[in-house]
Design an enzyme around this catalytic site. Structure first.
Site, PDB file in Angstrom:
ATOM      1  N   GLY A 159       0.775  -1.236   0.000  1.00 29.94           N
ATOM      2  CA  GLY A 159       0.000   0.000   0.000  1.00 29.94           C
ATOM      3  C   GLY A 159       0.805   1.284   0.000  1.00 29.94           C
ATOM      4  N   ARG A 195       2.936  -1.328  -5.835  1.00 27.97           N
ATOM      5  CA  ARG A 195       3.058  -0.044  -6.527  1.00 27.97           C
ATOM      6  C   ARG A 195       4.395   0.657  -6.255  1.00 27.97           C
ATOM      7  NH1 ARG A 195      -1.446   3.101  -7.797  1.00 27.97           N
ATOM      8  NH2 ARG A 195      -2.622   1.859  -6.303  1.00 27.97           N
ATOM      9  N   CYS A 224     -14.224   4.185 -28.417  1.00 30.09           N
ATOM     10  CA  CYS A 224     -15.545   4.816 -28.470  1.00 30.09           C
ATOM     11  C   CYS A 224     -16.181   4.880 -27.083  1.00 30.09           C
ATOM     12  CB  CYS A 224     -16.437   4.034 -29.415  1.00 30.09           C
ATOM     13  SG  CYS A 224     -15.591   3.608 -30.924  1.00 30.09           S
TER      14      CYS A 224
END
Ligand SMILES: *Cc1c(COP(=O)(O)O)cnc(C)c1O
Length: 415
Positions: A239, A277, A343
């Site tokens: 974290g 991370r 799209c």
């Protein structure tokens, strides 16, 4: 040295020019820097030196084999959440006895694979999972080493989609049930209770929620010991947050480590940590080329060749990542929405960004090493991007760009 820096106006990684890499491998292209991955890992190693510990890199942040390979060579352990990740880690040379298995929905097949590989620990997330793991382990004539993942009900103060330590989240075993679940684990055949685990969320930039969670965990370790259930490790999850923008706070790993070390004190507990991370986030960028510039009464748009299928963080988490020109060139500067060809109005990489660009220019999306290529998809039948690892003078292709035909090779016409 920072892994991506400007030299004579051009972005470089180590000795390699990002423009040259984009020309050689095409765009969109992920570029990783090996040294940056290694030095982020070393920060944890240094901060925990002198206390028994194991750094288990959270594979889901970036599971490219070369990333796992680089970390395995440093002696890293791994935190996996699927049998697929188990196979990747083993293929990359990771050691089974340094693998912990997290996740709320492990199947019997996944439990069996973990047992057969001889992994270090299952982080069990519910009473039902515990019972099922006991059955699977007994059937295999073995016992499973387990930690119970506790949900300490602390607010990680991060984006709701990546907050995992609150009662309203699906993760872990609530404080109210934790002691009873440990008692049950201790008496079950096929279960070998080893540790306690928590992971309260991702992209945390403050120490406070960590300190709260560590205090609760350590209290529980002491209460269990009084009942004769002695634990040998405390797994504190991952974290640790990174700086996506200069205004963000960044978690200081040394202070974080001091926080867990002082919570553990002189207890005989090995510290396990599962950073994802923090290890890879700043070690990667996404390169994309500007296809078209267009404007309406309201806005200027830069339509680029990367899209939400390549990098979904802006669409999914409203994440902000820095975007800059790879070459500093003399262009008119404007505020652009940087959008992809898909799209969907959610298909953007950044909004209202000051850029001095022309069509065919190359852009760099920073901080794209974590939760980026791993979350990519083939939406709009777009092949997933190539990935390159820079290491000094060298650049290695570590994932080939997908071939379009391969995207529907597993589909069948009707008879
Ligand atoms: C995602 C996850 C991690 C890694 O989180 P980061 O924020 O990338 O450090 C660690 N442990 C568990 C259980 C996870 O689910």
């Amino acid at each position: 040295m920072t892994p991506f820096y400007r030299h004579n106006g051009s972005l470089m990684s180590d000795q390699r020019s990002l423009t040259d890499l984009a020309e050689q491998y095409g765009t969109p292209l992920y570029v990783y820097n090996r040294g940056a991955i290694e030095s982020a890992w070393q920060e944890f190693s240094t901060a925990l030196e002198g206390h028994p510990h194991l750094i288990c890199y959270a594979v889901k942040a970036n599971s490219n084999l070369a990333v796992l390979d680089a970390l395995a060579r440093l002696g890293s352990g791994f935190d996996i959440v699927s049998v697929g990740e188990l196979k990747r880690v083993l293929a990359a040379g990771g050691k089974p006895e340094q693998i912990v298995f997290s996740g709320v929905g492990k199947s019997e097949r996944e439990m069996a694979a973990g047992l057969e590989a001889g992994i270090r620990c299952f982080n069990v997330e519910s009473a039902s999972e515990l019972e099922r793991l006991a059955v699977v382990a007994t059937a295999h004539g073995t016992s499973a080493q387990v930690s119970l993942r506790i949900n300490p009900d602390v607010d990680a103060q991060t984006h709701p989609y990546i907050s995992t330590g609150l009662k309203e989240n699906k993760f872990g075993i609530g404080m109210a049930d934790a002691m009873a679940t440990y008692r049950r684990a201790a008496e079950l055949d096929g279960i070998d209770v080893q540790g306690i685990d928590c992971h309260i969320g991702s992209q945390l930039t403050s120490l406070e929620p960590y300190a709260d969670a560590f205090a609760l965990l350590v209290q529980m370790v002491d209460a269990l010991k009084e009942e004769g259930i002695a634990l040998s490790h405390i797994d504190v999850g991952g974290g640790q947050g990174i700086q996506y923008s200069a205004e963000d706070d960044r978690l200081d790993v040394a202070s974080w480590a001091q926080c867990i070390r002082s919570a553990v004190g002189d207890r005989d507990l090995e510290i396990l940590v599962e950073p994802g991370r923090y290890i890879v986030g700043q070690a990667g960028v996404l390169l994309t080329r500007v296809e078209y510039l267009k404007s309406n009464e309201d806005r200027h748009f830069a339509v680029v060749d990367a899209a939400m299928n390549d990098l979904i963080r802006p669409a999914l988490y409203s994440a902000w990542q820095a975007i800059e020109s790879v070459e500093s060139l003399d262009r008119p500067s404007r505020l652009y929405d940087v959008v992809g060809p898909i799209c969907e109005s959610a298909d953007f990489l950044g909004k209202q960004r000051e850029l001095a660009i022309a069509e065919k220019d190359l852009l760099c999306v920073r901080s794209s090493g974590a939760y980026a290529s791993v979350m990519s998809s083939n939406y709009n039948t777009r092949p997933r991007a190539a990935e390159v690892m820079v290491d000094g003078d060298n650049a290695f292709l570590v994932r080939a760009r997908e071939e379009t035909e391969a995207l529907f090779a597993q589909e069948f016409l009707l008879p």
